[in-house]
Design a protein around this motif. Structure first.
Motif, PDB file in Angstrom:
ATOM      1  N   GLU A 125       0.837  -1.202   0.000  1.00 61.48           N
ATOM      2  CA  GLU A 125       0.000   0.000   0.000  1.00 61.48           C
ATOM      3  C   GLU A 125       0.868   1.247   0.000  1.00 61.48           C
ATOM      4  O   GLU A 125       0.620   2.202  -0.761  1.00 61.48           O
ATOM      5  CB  GLU A 125      -0.908   0.017   1.231  1.00 61.48           C
ATOM      6  CG  GLU A 125      -1.978  -1.048   1.272  1.00 61.48           C
ATOM      7  CD  GLU A 125      -2.821  -0.960   2.539  1.00 61.48           C
ATOM      8  OE1 GLU A 125      -4.022  -1.237   2.456  1.00 61.48           O
ATOM      9  OE2 GLU A 125      -2.277  -0.598   3.599  1.00 61.48           O
ATOM     10  N   ASP A 128       2.535   1.730  -3.377  1.00 58.16           N
ATOM     11  CA  ASP A 128       1.615   2.232  -4.391  1.00 58.16           C
ATOM     12  C   ASP A 128       1.365   3.724  -4.198  1.00 58.16           C
ATOM     13  O   ASP A 128       1.371   4.501  -5.164  1.00 58.16           O
ATOM     14  CB  ASP A 128       0.301   1.446  -4.341  1.00 58.16           C
ATOM     15  CG  ASP A 128      -0.608   1.750  -5.523  1.00 58.16           C
ATOM     16  OD1 ASP A 128      -0.092   2.045  -6.621  1.00 58.16           O
ATOM     17  OD2 ASP A 128      -1.844   1.705  -5.354  1.00 58.16           O
ATOM     18  N   ALA A 129       1.143   4.141  -2.954  1.00 63.86           N
ATOM     19  CA  ALA A 129       0.905   5.552  -2.683  1.00 63.86           C
ATOM     20  C   ALA A 129       2.123   6.400  -3.040  1.00 63.86           C
ATOM     21  O   ALA A 129       2.004   7.484  -3.630  1.00 63.86           O
ATOM     22  CB  ALA A 129       0.528   5.750  -1.220  1.00 63.86           C
ATOM     23  N   ARG A 132       2.327   6.785  -6.797  1.00 61.88           N
ATOM     24  CA  ARG A 132       1.358   7.767  -7.303  1.00 61.88           C
ATOM     25  C   ARG A 132       1.788   9.189  -6.949  1.00 61.88           C
ATOM     26  O   ARG A 132       1.536  10.130  -7.710  1.00 61.88           O
ATOM     27  CB  ARG A 132      -0.028   7.456  -6.761  1.00 61.88           C
ATOM     28  CG  ARG A 132      -0.547   6.101  -7.224  1.00 61.88           C
ATOM     29  CD  ARG A 132      -2.025   5.964  -7.011  1.00 61.88           C
ATOM     30  NE  ARG A 132      -2.459   4.583  -7.172  1.00 61.88           N
ATOM     31  CZ  ARG A 132      -3.708   4.218  -7.375  1.00 61.88           C
ATOM     32  NH1 ARG A 132      -4.664   5.126  -7.434  1.00 61.88           N
ATOM     33  NH2 ARG A 132      -4.033   2.939  -7.501  1.00 61.88           N
ATOM     34  N   ALA A 133       2.418   9.352  -5.802  1.00 58.94           N
ATOM     35  CA  ALA A 133       2.940  10.668  -5.458  1.00 58.94           C
ATOM     36  C   ALA A 133       4.004  11.101  -6.457  1.00 58.94           C
ATOM     37  O   ALA A 133       4.043  12.262  -6.895  1.00 58.94           O
ATOM     38  CB  ALA A 133       3.505  10.655  -4.045  1.00 58.94           C
ATOM     39  N   VAL A 146      -2.387  11.352   1.591  1.00 60.74           N
ATOM     40  CA  VAL A 146      -3.421  10.324   1.690  1.00 60.74           C
ATOM     41  C   VAL A 146      -4.299  10.671   2.885  1.00 60.74           C
ATOM     42  O   VAL A 146      -3.795  10.838   4.004  1.00 60.74           O
ATOM     43  CB  VAL A 146      -2.800   8.923   1.870  1.00 60.74           C
ATOM     44  CG1 VAL A 146      -3.888   7.877   2.117  1.00 60.74           C
ATOM     45  CG2 VAL A 146      -1.976   8.547   0.638  1.00 60.74           C
ATOM     46  N   LEU A 185      -4.224  11.808  -2.980  1.00 59.29           N
ATOM     47  CA  LEU A 185      -3.980  10.560  -3.688  1.00 59.29           C
ATOM     48  C   LEU A 185      -5.141   9.609  -3.463  1.00 59.29           C
ATOM     49  O   LEU A 185      -5.639   9.482  -2.340  1.00 59.29           O
ATOM     50  CB  LEU A 185      -2.685   9.919  -3.195  1.00 59.29           C
ATOM     51  CG  LEU A 185      -1.412  10.747  -3.404  1.00 59.29           C
ATOM     52  CD1 LEU A 185      -0.229  10.071  -2.731  1.00 59.29           C
ATOM     53  CD2 LEU A 185      -1.142  10.961  -4.898  1.00 59.29           C
ATOM     54  N   ASP A 186      -5.556   8.947  -4.517  1.00 60.52           N
ATOM     55  CA  ASP A 186      -6.710   8.051  -4.444  1.00 60.52           C
ATOM     56  C   ASP A 186      -6.249   6.629  -4.706  1.00 60.52           C
ATOM     57  O   ASP A 186      -5.589   6.356  -5.710  1.00 60.52           O
ATOM     58  CB  ASP A 186      -7.756   8.472  -5.483  1.00 60.52           C
ATOM     59  CG  ASP A 186      -9.052   7.699  -5.346  1.00 60.52           C
ATOM     60  OD1 ASP A 186      -9.313   7.193  -4.236  1.00 60.52           O
ATOM     61  OD2 ASP A 186      -9.800   7.593  -6.336  1.00 60.52           O
ATOM     62  N   GLY A 187      -6.575   5.729  -3.781  1.00 59.56           N
ATOM     63  CA  GLY A 187      -6.215   4.330  -3.957  1.00 59.56           C
ATOM     64  C   GLY A 187      -6.911   3.472  -2.923  1.00 59.56           C
ATOM     65  O   GLY A 187      -7.429   3.977  -1.923  1.00 59.56           O
ATOM     66  N   TRP A 189      -6.379   1.601  -0.186  1.00 56.28           N
ATOM     67  CA  TRP A 189      -5.337   1.400   0.807  1.00 56.28           C
ATOM     68  C   TRP A 189      -5.950   1.421   2.210  1.00 56.28           C
ATOM     69  O   TRP A 189      -5.691   2.358   2.993  1.00 56.28           O
ATOM     70  CB  TRP A 189      -4.275   2.490   0.709  1.00 56.28           C
ATOM     71  CG  TRP A 189      -3.714   2.718  -0.657  1.00 56.28           C
ATOM     72  CD1 TRP A 189      -3.245   1.773  -1.522  1.00 56.28           C
ATOM     73  CD2 TRP A 189      -3.551   3.982  -1.313  1.00 56.28           C
ATOM     74  NE1 TRP A 189      -2.780   2.362  -2.668  1.00 56.28           N
ATOM     75  CE2 TRP A 189      -2.961   3.716  -2.581  1.00 56.28           C
ATOM     76  CE3 TRP A 189      -3.820   5.298  -0.961  1.00 56.28           C
ATOM     77  CZ2 TRP A 189      -2.657   4.729  -3.490  1.00 56.28           C
ATOM     78  CZ3 TRP A 189      -3.529   6.313  -1.862  1.00 56.28           C
ATOM     79  CH2 TRP A 189      -2.954   6.027  -3.102  1.00 56.28           C
ATOM     80  N   LEU A 192      -3.323   1.788   5.021  1.00 57.23           N
ATOM     81  CA  LEU A 192      -2.674   3.093   5.015  1.00 57.23           C
ATOM     82  C   LEU A 192      -3.617   4.180   5.509  1.00 57.23           C
ATOM     83  O   LEU A 192      -3.176   5.167   6.107  1.00 57.23           O
ATOM     84  CB  LEU A 192      -2.174   3.416   3.604  1.00 57.23           C
ATOM     85  CG  LEU A 192      -1.480   4.764   3.389  1.00 57.23           C
ATOM     86  CD1 LEU A 192      -0.298   4.938   4.333  1.00 57.23           C
ATOM     87  CD2 LEU A 192      -1.037   4.901   1.931  1.00 57.23           C
ATOM     88  N   ARG A 193      -4.895   4.016   5.278  1.00 55.34           N
ATOM     89  CA  ARG A 193      -5.878   5.002   5.736  1.00 55.34           C
ATOM     90  C   ARG A 193      -6.354   4.719   7.168  1.00 55.34           C
ATOM     91  O   ARG A 193      -7.062   5.533   7.749  1.00 55.34           O
ATOM     92  CB  ARG A 193      -7.088   5.007   4.798  1.00 55.34           C
ATOM     93  CG  ARG A 193      -6.771   5.406   3.362  1.00 55.34           C
ATOM     94  CD  ARG A 193      -8.043   5.516   2.533  1.00 55.34           C
ATOM     95  NE  ARG A 193      -7.781   5.674   1.118  1.00 55.34           N
ATOM     96  CZ  ARG A 193      -7.505   6.844   0.530  1.00 55.34           C
ATOM     97  NH1 ARG A 193      -7.450   7.940   1.266  1.00 55.34           N
ATOM     98  NH2 ARG A 193      -7.276   6.913  -0.772  1.00 55.34           N
TER      99      ARG A 193
END
Length: 234
Positions: A125, A128-129, A132-133, A146, A185-187, A189, A192-193
């Protein structure tokens, strides 16, 4: 593959950490000192699991822990990392201190500030974040973040290479970071959230699957019916 990102993880002094998790230990047997010890142990478990997952991420570069706690207290969570003494002044000051430490050592990479209460975080996760960043930075964004599971807080703030972090953690931080120019950022996760501030948050994280330290803490706790099960189901 994107370049590695240096991580700054502020770990609050355990005796002051996670005050809203007090109900998780309020009904435990023993005296106030026993319950205080259990509360600190929970805050420590959350931090250790977060650090373990962060250290295992493929895009994680240097890892700087900013804390007033003795470094050895956090041992066993995927060390090595660098430790910076918390200067006081709150979470944002701690993050700035970590970033300043990296600059003094000549670091020029992107810097990510990661909250220390993400026991269900998965390394993929975070990777991936961070990827994307990097894409957002290529499009000119100065920073990216995020949002937490509620959509109002922030669990990760990534600052583009060559820029100084401008953290705005605190109530409504997601909106504050967006107003400061950071890209949301959208994912998918959930770990992570999944920051843990309340008993409900802890139960939600456990349902996702927490790391070994938090899971072990939950396994040791048997809450009375009046308190409920603070960790929720496995």
């Amino acid at each position: 593959m994107p370049d590695p990102v240096d991580l700054v993880v502020p770990v609050k002094e355990l005796r002051r950490a996670k005050s809203r998790l007090a109900p998780a230990v309020a009904g435990l047997p023993g005296d106030d000192a026993d319950r205080e010890h259990a509360h600190r142990a929970l805050a420590l478990a959350l931090a250790r699991d977060t650090l373990r997952a962060a250290r295992a991420a493929g895009l994680a570069g240097r890892l700087v822990v900013v804390t007033a706690e003795p470094a050895e207290r956090l041992a066993g969570a995927g060390a090595p990392w660098e430790t910076v003494r918390d200067p006081g002044g709150g979470l944002n000051a701690a993050i700035r201190a970590g970033a300043a430490h990296l600059r003094r050592a000549g670091a020029r990479r992107a810097v990510a500030a990661l909250q220390a209460d993400l026991p269900a975080l998965r390394p993929d996760e975070l990777d991936d974040a961070l990827s994307r960043a990097a894409a957002a930075f290529a499009d000119g964004a100065p920073a990216a973040f995020v949002a937490d599971h509620a959509g109002t807080g922030t669990t990760l703030l990534v600052t583009a290479p060559g820029r100084s972090p401008r953290p705005r953690f605190g109530p409504g931080s997601a909106g504050a970071h967006a107003l400061a120019g950071a890209v949301a950022l959208d994912g998918d996760w959930p770990g992570l959230r999944g920051d843990v501030d309340t008993v409900d948050d802890l139960a939600r994280a456990r349902a996702l699957g927490v790391g070994p330290e938090t899971d072990a803490w939950c396994g040791r706790v048997t809450a009375p019916a009046a308190v409920g099960a603070p960790c929720g189901p496995r």
